[in-house]
Design a protein around this motif. Structure first.
Motif, PDB file in Angstrom:
ATOM      1  N   ARG A 133       0.799  -1.231   0.000  1.00  8.61           N
ATOM      2  CA  ARG A 133       0.000   0.000   0.000  1.00  8.61           C
ATOM      3  C   ARG A 133       0.828   1.277   0.000  1.00  8.61           C
ATOM      4  N   SER A 134       2.103   1.193   0.371  1.00  6.36           N
ATOM      5  CA  SER A 134       2.923   2.403   0.451  1.00  6.36           C
ATOM      6  C   SER A 134       4.314   2.118  -0.100  1.00  6.36           C
ATOM      7  N   ILE A 135       4.689   2.883  -1.127  1.00  5.16           N
ATOM      8  CA  ILE A 135       5.999   2.762  -1.748  1.00  5.16           C
ATOM      9  C   ILE A 135       6.914   3.813  -1.133  1.00  5.16           C
ATOM     10  N   GLU A 136       7.977   3.353  -0.465  1.00  5.86           N
ATOM     11  CA  GLU A 136       8.927   4.263   0.165  1.00  5.86           C
ATOM     12  C   GLU A 136      10.076   4.530  -0.802  1.00  5.86           C
ATOM     13  N   HIS A 137      10.302   5.770  -1.115  1.00  3.21           N
ATOM     14  CA  HIS A 137      11.315   6.256  -2.060  1.00  3.21           C
ATOM     15  C   HIS A 137      10.744   6.181  -3.488  1.00  3.21           C
ATOM     16  N   GLY A 138      11.181   5.216  -4.279  1.00  2.00           N
ATOM     17  CA  GLY A 138      10.614   5.056  -5.626  1.00  2.00           C
ATOM     18  C   GLY A 138      11.054   6.107  -6.622  1.00  2.00           C
ATOM     19  N   GLN A 139      12.187   6.768  -6.383  1.00  4.72           N
ATOM     20  CA  GLN A 139      12.594   7.876  -7.252  1.00  4.72           C
ATOM     21  C   GLN A 139      12.951   7.468  -8.681  1.00  4.72           C
ATOM     22  N   LEU A 140      13.123   6.189  -8.940  1.00 11.89           N
ATOM     23  CA  LEU A 140      13.485   5.748 -10.291  1.00 11.89           C
ATOM     24  C   LEU A 140      12.285   5.185 -11.051  1.00 11.89           C
ATOM     25  N   ALA A 141      11.070   5.492 -10.600  1.00 10.21           N
ATOM     26  CA  ALA A 141       9.858   4.994 -11.259  1.00 10.21           C
ATOM     27  C   ALA A 141       9.657   5.660 -12.617  1.00 10.21           C
ATOM     28  N   ASP A 142       9.195   4.852 -13.592  1.00  7.50           N
ATOM     29  CA  ASP A 142       8.845   5.415 -14.898  1.00  7.50           C
ATOM     30  C   ASP A 142       7.351   5.729 -14.936  1.00  7.50           C
ATOM     31  N   GLU A 143       6.881   6.282 -16.061  1.00  7.51           N
ATOM     32  CA  GLU A 143       5.487   6.719 -16.167  1.00  7.51           C
ATOM     33  C   GLU A 143       4.507   5.561 -15.991  1.00  7.51           C
ATOM     34  N   GLU A 144       4.807   4.416 -16.588  1.00  5.04           N
ATOM     35  CA  GLU A 144       3.920   3.261 -16.461  1.00  5.04           C
ATOM     36  C   GLU A 144       3.746   2.865 -14.994  1.00  5.04           C
ATOM     37  N   THR A 145       4.837   2.900 -14.257  1.00  5.09           N
ATOM     38  CA  THR A 145       4.794   2.502 -12.852  1.00  5.09           C
ATOM     39  C   THR A 145       4.014   3.514 -12.017  1.00  5.09           C
ATOM     40  N   VAL A 146       4.207   4.797 -12.283  1.00  4.70           N
ATOM     41  CA  VAL A 146       3.479   5.832 -11.540  1.00  4.70           C
ATOM     42  C   VAL A 146       1.987   5.740 -11.831  1.00  4.70           C
ATOM     43  N   ARG A 147       1.646   5.474 -13.066  1.00  3.14           N
ATOM     44  CA  ARG A 147       0.226   5.294 -13.413  1.00  3.14           C
ATOM     45  C   ARG A 147      -0.352   4.099 -12.657  1.00  3.14           C
ATOM     46  N   MET A 148       0.441   3.055 -12.515  1.00  2.00           N
ATOM     47  CA  MET A 148      -0.002   1.870 -11.779  1.00  2.00           C
ATOM     48  C   MET A 148      -0.242   2.223 -10.303  1.00  2.00           C
ATOM     49  N   MET A 149       0.629   3.028  -9.720  1.00  3.28           N
ATOM     50  CA  MET A 149       0.427   3.477  -8.343  1.00  3.28           C
ATOM     51  C   MET A 149      -0.886   4.230  -8.212  1.00  3.28           C
ATOM     52  N   VAL A 166      19.615   8.933  -7.916  1.00  2.00           N
ATOM     53  CA  VAL A 166      18.391   9.120  -7.143  1.00  2.00           C
ATOM     54  C   VAL A 166      18.003  10.593  -7.083  1.00  2.00           C
ATOM     55  N   ALA A 167      18.978  11.475  -6.919  1.00  2.00           N
ATOM     56  CA  ALA A 167      18.686  12.912  -6.864  1.00  2.00           C
ATOM     57  C   ALA A 167      18.048  13.387  -8.166  1.00  2.00           C
ATOM     58  N   GLN A 168      18.559  12.919  -9.287  1.00  2.00           N
ATOM     59  CA  GLN A 168      17.952  13.283 -10.566  1.00  2.00           C
ATOM     60  C   GLN A 168      16.548  12.707 -10.670  1.00  2.00           C
ATOM     61  N   GLY A 169      16.374  11.493 -10.160  1.00  2.23           N
ATOM     62  CA  GLY A 169      15.053  10.885 -10.174  1.00  2.23           C
ATOM     63  C   GLY A 169      14.065  11.609  -9.285  1.00  2.23           C
ATOM     64  N   THR A 170      14.542  12.224  -8.202  1.00  2.77           N
ATOM     65  CA  THR A 170      13.656  12.961  -7.297  1.00  2.77           C
ATOM     66  C   THR A 170      12.937  14.084  -8.032  1.00  2.77           C
ATOM     67  N   LEU A 171      13.674  14.805  -8.865  1.00  6.37           N
ATOM     68  CA  LEU A 171      13.068  15.919  -9.610  1.00  6.37           C
ATOM     69  C   LEU A 171      11.924  15.423 -10.482  1.00  6.37           C
ATOM     70  N   ARG A 172      12.134  14.299 -11.144  1.00  8.30           N
ATOM     71  CA  ARG A 172      11.101  13.746 -12.029  1.00  8.30           C
ATOM     72  C   ARG A 172       9.977  13.130 -11.223  1.00  8.30           C
ATOM     73  N   ALA A 173      10.297  12.530 -10.079  1.00 10.52           N
ATOM     74  CA  ALA A 173       9.280  11.846  -9.284  1.00 10.52           C
ATOM     75  C   ALA A 173       8.200  12.814  -8.817  1.00 10.52           C
ATOM     76  N   TYR A 174       8.588  13.985  -8.312  1.00  8.45           N
ATOM     77  CA  TYR A 174       7.580  14.936  -7.857  1.00  8.45           C
ATOM     78  C   TYR A 174       6.721  15.439  -9.017  1.00  8.45           C
ATOM     79  N   GLU A 175       7.314  15.573 -10.174  1.00  2.06           N
ATOM     80  CA  GLU A 175       6.529  15.991 -11.348  1.00  2.06           C
ATOM     81  C   GLU A 175       5.538  14.899 -11.745  1.00  2.06           C
ATOM     82  N   LEU A 176       5.981  13.640 -11.755  1.00  5.49           N
ATOM     83  CA  LEU A 176       5.102  12.534 -12.124  1.00  5.49           C
ATOM     84  C   LEU A 176       3.992  12.334 -11.092  1.00  5.49           C
ATOM     85  N   ALA A 177       4.329  12.468  -9.826  1.00  6.05           N
ATOM     86  CA  ALA A 177       3.324  12.295  -8.773  1.00  6.05           C
ATOM     87  C   ALA A 177       2.186  13.284  -8.949  1.00  6.05           C
ATOM     88  N   GLN A 178       2.509  14.515  -9.297  1.00  5.96           N
ATOM     89  CA  GLN A 178       1.476  15.529  -9.494  1.00  5.96           C
ATOM     90  C   GLN A 178       0.719  15.311 -10.803  1.00  5.96           C
TER      91      GLN A 178
END
Length: 494
Positions: free
Chosen positions: A320-336, A369-381
């Motif tokens: 139910r809760s993914i901790e971190h996940g900064q390297l997720a792609d669009e397909e994975t974020v959509r699945m979340m 991971v730091a580079q992934g963080t920037l994309r992760a917040y954009e994908l989450a929104q």
């Protein structure tokens, strides 16, 4: 010894006797066995986090004088007046907060308050809910990894007790503990023995062999059925489980100890000595075994994982809760988003608040991971994923003080009020996933009727910036948890 711990000698209570003293029985077989039984029990309870009485006595010497005066006692009803109110969602004007029995009784206009109700004038400052860190290691944040591996367990708990006080004084009235022996500290705080935040404990992190929670050294391998548990397993930091049966056992053990949710390591990490960042850990069957065991107790599983492959496997297993996940792609974020899972992100930006690694390999993983963080917040929104905020300070005593600053930097990705909502109302909703295992079953992160009276009066405007959280000593004028005031620098009350 402190005078309050000394026992006065009273001759009237001392038994009298006459004649020769009986022979000493200290070395008798009966007493030897009795002593061994007691010591075994104390050792077992200490390892499981249950030796509270002794620890509480040790912790008591760590409480600062200003907090002793504010030690929790039953409080009279109180109203906070003359304030701006951020209720966890939005700002309001012209309301007062009526507090009674540790909770918020009502939000009313000041002229509607009972005339005989005690009042605290907030001087026009903003009142916000107590902050919540959704990814905090209560017993592991303020020690180094070397200390965690070598120090006496009592020392680890003493440091954690001091850090719990500091956490509360930074304005964090609740934390979701994501791995470590926090049960004893939680109980001591709940019983009013020491000051600290509400703790939602996960207990030991559950890891596969060679997983992110396997802290053994190379010389400790191979492990046989007769091998002793590693020191980190004995202390309750992490446990190793391979196969569905072992995962079930370790999950159920943490639930027995009082876990409000379960933590599994489903992928590699930046700080890892053995498991690469891209590794996927635990089979789907193993993950599902933990999910089903937690669901049987009405709660959920969270997983440490960075990569898309690991996240998708965890989601398929029902995590139910993914901790971190900064390297997720669009397909994975959509699945979340489709599955309604939470994304518990941290602002890992390889900046002044980051861990410092001596080797190039780990610095490279950190940069990824730091580079992934920037994309992760954009994908989450973009995909509307329910997003939590936390810090994940781990084995870094210097960085615990950055807790508020790491929330303030979230305005790089969100408006200040949206970021503050994430650390209050949104994180409170995540804590509620623990269902019947919720140790504090009332709303947290919100200022509303029947919610816990966990409140901060702040010197700052959360519409404009959250920078005031970077200096809590100066900018937190009042800290309240459960209706009890732990800090108050407001100059007048009536």
């Amino acid at each position: 010894m402190h005078p309050k711990h000394q026992m006065a000698f009273n001759p009237s209570t001392t038994a009298s006797y006459s004649g020769a003293a009986p022979a000493c029985q200290c070395g008798s077989l009966l007493l030897v066995r009795f002593h061994q039984r007691i010591m075994n029990e104390l050792t077992r309870r200490a390892l499981l986090g249950g030796s509270l009485t002794a620890l509480a006595g040790l912790f008591s010497g760590l409480i600062s004088p200003q907090l002793v005066a504010a030690h929790p006692t039953p409080s009279a009803p109180l109203a906070l007046t003359h304030l701006r109110l951020f209720d966890g969602e939005r700002l309001h004007e012209g309301q007062a907060i009526w507090i009674e029995n540790g909770k918020i009784r009502a939000l009313l206009a000041e002229n509607a308050l009972p005339a005989d109700l005690a009042r605290l004038d907030c001087q026009g400052k903003t009142v916000i809910p107590g902050l919540i860190d959704a990814h905090w290691h209560t017993t592991l944040a303020a020690i180094t990894q070397a200390q965690a591996m070598t120090a006496d367990l009592g020392y680890v708990h003493l440091v954690a007790g001091r850090e719990a006080e500091r956490t509360l004084m930074r304005g964090f009235t609740s934390v979701r503990d994501v791995g470590g022996p926090a049960f004893a500290l939680k109980r001591a705080i709940d019983e009013g023995l020491i000051p600290g935040p509400r703790i939602y404990p996960a207990g030991a992190m559950i890891s596969q062999t060679s997983g992110h929670g396997d802290f053994r050294l190379r010389h400790e391998l191979p492990r046989s059925p007769l091998s002793p548990l590693a020191i980190t397993e004995q202390a309750g930091v992490a446990v190793i489980a391979d196969g569905e049966a072992e995962v079930l056992r370790r999950t159920r053990e943490q639930l027995m100890l009082g876990a409000s949710q379960i933590k599994l390591m489903a992928g590699g990490g930046v700080a890892s000595s053995y498991d690469p960042l891209d590794s996927v850990q635990f089979s789907e069957r193993e993950l599902r075994a933990a999910v089903e065991a937690a669901a049987d107790w009405g709660t959920y599983v969270m997983t440490h994982v960075y990569t898309s492959a690991g996240i998708q496997r965890a989601l398929r297993a029902g995590v139910r809760s993914i901790e971190h996940g900064q390297l997720a792609d669009e397909e994975t974020v959509r699945m979340m988003a489709d599955q309604g899972a939470w994304w518990s992100l941290q602002p890992f930006l390889q900046d002044e608040d980051s861990n410092v690694y001596p080797d190039e390999a780990r610095r490279a993983s950190q940069a990824q991971v730091a580079q992934g963080t920037l994309r992760a917040y954009e994908l989450a929104q973009r995909f509307g994923v329910a997003t939590a905020w936390g810090t994940d300070v781990l084995f870094n005593p210097q960085n615990t003080q950055t807790q508020g600053r790491q929330l303030a930097k979230m305005t790089r990705f969100y408006s200040p009020l949206t970021a503050l909502k994430m650390a209050t109302a949104d994180n409170g909703a995540l804590l509620g996933l623990s269902g019947p295992r919720n140790p504090y079953p009332a709303p947290l992160g919100r200022i509303e009727a029947q919610a816990w009276a966990d409140l901060l009066v702040v010197e700052g405007d959360p519409e404009r910036s959250l920078d005031f959280l970077s200096d809590p000593e100066r900018n937190l004028c009042l800290i309240m948890k459960g209706g009890q005031i732990y800090k108050n620098t407001l100059s007048n009350s009536a």
